[in-house]
Design a protein around this motif. Structure first.
Motif, PDB file in Angstrom:
ATOM      1  N   ILE A 131      32.379  26.401 -43.672  1.00 51.78           N
ATOM      2  CA  ILE A 131      33.361  25.258 -43.394  1.00 51.78           C
ATOM      3  C   ILE A 131      33.303  24.250 -44.285  1.00 51.78           C
ATOM      4  CG2 ILE A 131      34.466  24.004 -41.850  1.00 51.78           C
ATOM      5  CD1 ILE A 131      35.167  27.010 -41.235  1.00 51.78           C
ATOM      6  N   HIS A 132      34.123  24.018 -45.309  1.00 48.96           N
ATOM      7  CA  HIS A 132      33.866  22.753 -46.327  1.00 48.96           C
ATOM      8  C   HIS A 132      34.861  21.667 -45.558  1.00 48.96           C
ATOM      9  CE1 HIS A 132      33.383  21.238 -50.355  1.00 48.96           C
ATOM     10  NE2 HIS A 132      34.528  20.852 -50.169  1.00 48.96           N
ATOM     11  N   PHE A 133      34.257  20.629 -45.773  1.00 53.26           N
ATOM     12  CA  PHE A 133      34.550  19.312 -44.895  1.00 53.26           C
ATOM     13  C   PHE A 133      34.551  18.090 -45.804  1.00 53.26           C
ATOM     14  CE2 PHE A 133      34.045  15.929 -41.888  1.00 53.26           C
ATOM     15  CZ  PHE A 133      34.846  15.904 -41.090  1.00 53.26           C
ATOM     16  N   ASP A 134      35.861  17.838 -46.411  1.00 55.03           N
ATOM     17  CA  ASP A 134      35.862  16.755 -47.445  1.00 55.03           C
ATOM     18  C   ASP A 134      36.203  15.356 -46.702  1.00 55.03           C
ATOM     19  OD1 ASP A 134      36.030  18.329 -49.842  1.00 55.03           O
ATOM     20  OD2 ASP A 134      37.983  19.282 -49.112  1.00 55.03           O
ATOM     21  N   VAL A 135      35.178  14.509 -47.287  1.00 49.42           N
ATOM     22  CA  VAL A 135      35.166  12.977 -46.581  1.00 49.42           C
ATOM     23  C   VAL A 135      35.478  12.295 -47.683  1.00 49.42           C
ATOM     24  CG1 VAL A 135      33.581  11.338 -45.485  1.00 49.42           C
ATOM     25  CG2 VAL A 135      33.280  13.934 -45.188  1.00 49.42           C
TER      26      VAL A 135
ATOM     27  N   VAL B 258      31.929  26.245 -56.195  1.00 50.97           N
ATOM     28  CA  VAL B 258      33.022  25.701 -57.291  1.00 50.97           C
ATOM     29  C   VAL B 258      34.145  25.090 -56.255  1.00 50.97           C
ATOM     30  CG1 VAL B 258      34.694  26.361 -59.058  1.00 50.97           C
ATOM     31  CG2 VAL B 258      32.285  27.052 -59.245  1.00 50.97           C
ATOM     32  N   ASP B 259      34.626  24.023 -56.733  1.00 48.07           N
ATOM     33  CA  ASP B 259      35.773  23.395 -55.676  1.00 48.07           C
ATOM     34  C   ASP B 259      36.655  22.755 -56.390  1.00 48.07           C
ATOM     35  OD1 ASP B 259      36.831  21.990 -53.604  1.00 48.07           O
ATOM     36  OD2 ASP B 259      35.211  20.509 -53.290  1.00 48.07           O
ATOM     37  N   GLY B 260      37.841  23.333 -56.185  1.00 54.28           N
ATOM     38  CA  GLY B 260      39.376  22.626 -56.687  1.00 54.28           C
ATOM     39  C   GLY B 260      40.181  23.725 -57.312  1.00 54.28           C
TER      40      GLY B 260
ATOM     41  N   VAL C 142      29.487  19.588 -45.819  1.00 52.73           N
ATOM     42  CA  VAL C 142      30.073  18.145 -45.834  1.00 52.73           C
ATOM     43  C   VAL C 142      30.098  17.671 -47.331  1.00 52.73           C
ATOM     44  CG1 VAL C 142      30.051  15.870 -45.251  1.00 52.73           C
ATOM     45  CG2 VAL C 142      29.538  17.600 -43.394  1.00 52.73           C
ATOM     46  N   HIS C 143      31.355  17.576 -47.978  1.00 47.97           N
ATOM     47  CA  HIS C 143      31.381  16.948 -49.335  1.00 47.97           C
ATOM     48  C   HIS C 143      31.634  15.731 -49.270  1.00 47.97           C
ATOM     49  CE1 HIS C 143      33.973  17.381 -53.365  1.00 47.97           C
ATOM     50  NE2 HIS C 143      33.051  16.633 -53.463  1.00 47.97           N
ATOM     51  N   LEU C 144      30.821  14.793 -49.709  1.00 45.78           N
ATOM     52  CA  LEU C 144      30.990  13.417 -49.403  1.00 45.78           C
ATOM     53  C   LEU C 144      31.583  12.838 -50.838  1.00 45.78           C
ATOM     54  CD1 LEU C 144      27.701  11.956 -47.897  1.00 45.78           C
ATOM     55  CD2 LEU C 144      29.799  12.465 -46.798  1.00 45.78           C
ATOM     56  N   MET C 145      32.695  12.425 -50.685  1.00 47.21           N
ATOM     57  CA  MET C 145      33.529  11.559 -51.711  1.00 47.21           C
ATOM     58  C   MET C 145      33.717  10.046 -51.462  1.00 47.21           C
ATOM     59  SD  MET C 145      36.123  14.519 -52.570  1.00 47.21           S
ATOM     60  CE  MET C 145      35.693  15.316 -50.961  1.00 47.21           C
ATOM     61  N   VAL C 146      32.330   9.685 -51.137  1.00 44.67           N
ATOM     62  CA  VAL C 146      32.161   8.235 -50.615  1.00 44.67           C
ATOM     63  C   VAL C 146      31.174   7.439 -51.454  1.00 44.67           C
ATOM     64  CG1 VAL C 146      32.636   9.010 -48.337  1.00 44.67           C
ATOM     65  CG2 VAL C 146      30.362   8.678 -49.050  1.00 44.67           C
TER      66      VAL C 146
END
Ligand code: DX5
Ligand code: ZN
Length: 234
Positions: free
Chosen positions: A35-39, A182-184, A73-77
């Motif tokens: 499960i990919h979780f975008d923060v 790979v994401d996007g 968890v993909h942290l974009m922070v």
């Protein structure tokens, strides 16, 4: 030779946020491996999403046959470190962060490991591969962005394909089991090329959630990506 691995990681960014637990259950039943979780923090990226409380709320749903399904968890922070203990507490299995968002990349990796989680480094489309030079051996995952981070539903950036191939070669040379995600903009119609370039884990948000037929969408992405991975070997 065993068949190639191809994990599919639906991104909850495109799920129905009013029914997130059910959505997690549904994509796992439909074949999701992760499960990919975008923060997103409205600072490192121009969007604002969810944090540890929501991760904790979905954790009980991230199960299959009594086994837990990893929450990636993909942290974009920015900054990164203060959120790591909170996501550990919330049940994250893997935490990935962007090198531009951490003052001390090695320290952040060590911090993730100190909580028993796997660590990933995320490279934007224009981020050079040399940021892997001194840390690849410490990572369990490299995440290559094939869009600029911040939003779901963007188009796949083609010039990321040779970059996937270059990272695949570096991972193979390392001899370690490092996931290449790979994401996007990943969809059934480009999954073959992404698999052929060397990815083994594909994030898909809009491609899974927008049509409503989760099992069909996941199967199509996986089948095409596996065909690409098999052709790479040949
Ligand atoms: C973008 C996010 C992605 C996104 C993927 O910043 O990191 O995970 O949700 O969505 P799609 O597959 O629709 O591009
Ligand atoms: Zn993501």
């Amino acid at each position: 030779m065993p068949s190639p691995t191809m994990r599919i990681a639906p991104s909850l960014l495109s799920a129905d946020f009013a029914r997130l637990g059910e959505e997690v259950t549904a994509v796992i039943a439909a074949g999701a491996d992760v499960i990919h979780f975008d923060v997103m923090d409205n600072h490192y990226v121009p969007n604002l999403t969810v944090g540890p409380l929501v991760c904790q709320a979905i954790k009980p749903y991230a199960v299959k046959d009594g086994q837990s399904v990893p929450i990636d968890v993909h942290l974009m922070v920015k900054p990164v470190d203060a959120l790591i203990p909170m996501f550990a507490q919330a049940g994250a299995s893997i935490i990935s962060f962007h090198p531009e968002a951490s003052e001390h990349i090695d320290r952040t990796i060590q911090l993730i490991h100190s909580f028993g989680m796997k660590a990933g480094l995320v490279l934007n489309p224009a981020t050079a591969l040399n940021c892997l030079d001194h840390v690849l051996d410490e990572l369990e995952l490299v995440l290559l962005m094939s869009v600029n981070p911040g939003f779901g539903g963007q188009s796949f950036i083609e010039h990321v394909l040779p970059k996937i191939d270059a990272v695949r070669k570096r991972i193979d040379a390392s001899g370690r089991d490092i996931w290449l995600e790979v994401d996007g903009g990943v969809k059934a119609d480009n999954a073959e090329r992404v698999g052929n370039a060397g990815a083994d884990t594909l994030v898909a948000g809009s491609a899974v959630f927008s049509g409503g037929r989760y099992a069909e969408s996941i199967a199509a992405i996986r089948t095409n990506a596996l065909a690409g991975a098999l052709a790479r070997r040949a």
